[in-house]
Design a protein around this motif. Sequence first.
Motif, mmCIF file in Angstrom:
data_model
loop_
_atom_site.group_PDB
_atom_site.id
_atom_site.type_symbol
_atom_site.label_atom_id
_atom_site.label_comp_id
_atom_site.label_asym_id
_atom_site.label_seq_id
_atom_site.Cartn_x
_atom_site.Cartn_y
_atom_site.Cartn_z
ATOM 1 N N THR A 11 0.835 -1.212 0.000
ATOM 2 C CA THR A 11 0.000 0.000 0.000
ATOM 3 C C THR A 11 0.866 1.256 0.000
ATOM 4 O OG1 THR A 11 -1.736 -1.175 1.203
ATOM 5 C CG2 THR A 11 -1.798 1.232 1.257
ATOM 6 N N GLU A 12 1.917 1.256 0.821
ATOM 7 C CA GLU A 12 2.805 2.417 0.851
ATOM 8 C C GLU A 12 3.526 2.602 -0.479
ATOM 9 O OE1 GLU A 12 5.425 2.004 4.118
ATOM 10 O OE2 GLU A 12 3.870 2.311 5.652
ATOM 11 N N ASP A 51 1.124 4.181 -2.851
ATOM 12 C CA ASP A 51 0.953 5.600 -2.518
ATOM 13 C C ASP A 51 2.130 6.432 -2.995
ATOM 14 O OD1 ASP A 51 -1.448 4.996 -1.367
ATOM 15 O OD2 ASP A 51 -0.688 4.963 0.693
ATOM 16 N N ARG A 52 3.346 5.919 -2.821
ATOM 17 C CA ARG A 52 4.527 6.660 -3.267
ATOM 18 C C ARG A 52 4.544 6.800 -4.787
ATOM 19 N NH1 ARG A 52 7.135 3.627 0.875
ATOM 20 N NH2 ARG A 52 7.802 2.095 -0.701
ATOM 21 N N ALA A 88 1.935 6.759 -6.761
ATOM 22 C CA ALA A 88 0.884 7.702 -7.154
ATOM 23 C C ALA A 88 1.316 9.142 -6.898
ATOM 24 C CB ALA A 88 -0.397 7.387 -6.395
ATOM 25 N N ALA A 89 1.975 9.377 -5.771
ATOM 26 C CA ALA A 89 2.459 10.730 -5.475
ATOM 27 C C ALA A 89 3.484 11.184 -6.499
ATOM 28 C CB ALA A 89 3.051 10.776 -4.067
#
Length: 426
Positions: free
Chosen positions: A410-411, A414-415, A417-418
């Motif tokens: 998940t992290e 997220d990274r 996507a950022a």
Amino acid sequence: MSDILTTLIQRLDENTGKFSRLDRYYTGQPPLAFLAPEAKEALGNRFGVLGSNLCRLAVTALSERLRVTGFTGADVWADWIRNDLDQLAPVAHREALTLGSAFVIVWADEQGRPTITVEDARQVAVIRDPASREIVAGVKRWTDATHTHAVLYGPDTIVRYRAQGTDAASGYAVMETLENPLGVVPVVELVNTDRLNAPGMSEMRDLLPLQDSLNKLLADLMVGSEYYARPRRWATGVELVEDEDGEVANPFPENNRMMISEDPASKFGSLPAADLSAYDAAIKVVVQQMQALSGLPDHYVGISASQPPSADALRAAEASLTARAEQRQQIFGRAWEQVARLVVAVRTGVDPSTVDVRITWADPATRSIAQEADAVVKLYTAGLLPATYALKRLGYGDDEIAEIRAASRTEAVDRAAAGLVGQVAA
């Protein structure tokens, strides 16, 4: 009532006295053996059952190092957690170490899901094939307010019996007969033994006479401190007094802080207090013998040095206890692997003997978290260990590892996507 049921019921009954005695020692209520009648009279009811319960410590010190972390080869961890085995497996280990045996029964619930129950050796007994040492029959017996119930487990059928009364030894009537699709007895025994054909032995067996000796010395120490450790006063030339019954009594009660006399020839003095150091030396000898038999290190029994030991010193002191725990892992591991095979068989309908599964245990040694983490990180960085195995080396269970890996994914998402959002904005 079948002959097999009769034999199994008799096995349950013949162990009642032995299990009751072991229970008393585990709960710290053994009889005051070796104690002289005069000492018992002196103790009266003021001290009750006096003793240092090292028998229970010997059991708990081992059981707390037996932690199942997962299984490989078969997906049974979800059933393990659903049946609360993460909490009940340590109970089974304590029961087996205390009484010599503990049992696990695997069956199916109303939805067809595997159920795993930990059973008391006072309620379950089994018969083994003398050639293969495999369980060929088992029984569980319990009582309620009005009846005695028994379930006879066989490789082909499961038969439920019931008898009137709460202490019935016979008169069982068949209440229900079920087919056993597993083809094997769904009862697994955790046996605390290191020999092939020997029955399970309590971890406290060799400690019982030494525990009696320790309790006797502690009781003697209390008697000595009550009657001889306080300085005793004496007086001469003092006229004695009589009570209402005409009995001669001490004119100076024990709680008097001052003694006086009109007779100038009276003399007063005190006897020296008794030296109780001999009891301390004797207690240390008995405790050392118990340590030798149980593998308990000094800091487990309250023997401490002025300088706190380092992590390496602790590991060295606990080497014998760790080796005993590793041996119990090998003994109990076979039983838990059989439980896992039965779980897979209940869930999928396969032959339990065709299921290949291995158990994994947490490291029983006392670990320095910093040193262990440093070593695992170095092995992982060098590419010698995968991430999953590195987490197992750190003591994480299969469910915790799955959560960690899901959180890591998940992290990572997220990274990523950022990063994409930043590129678009640029």
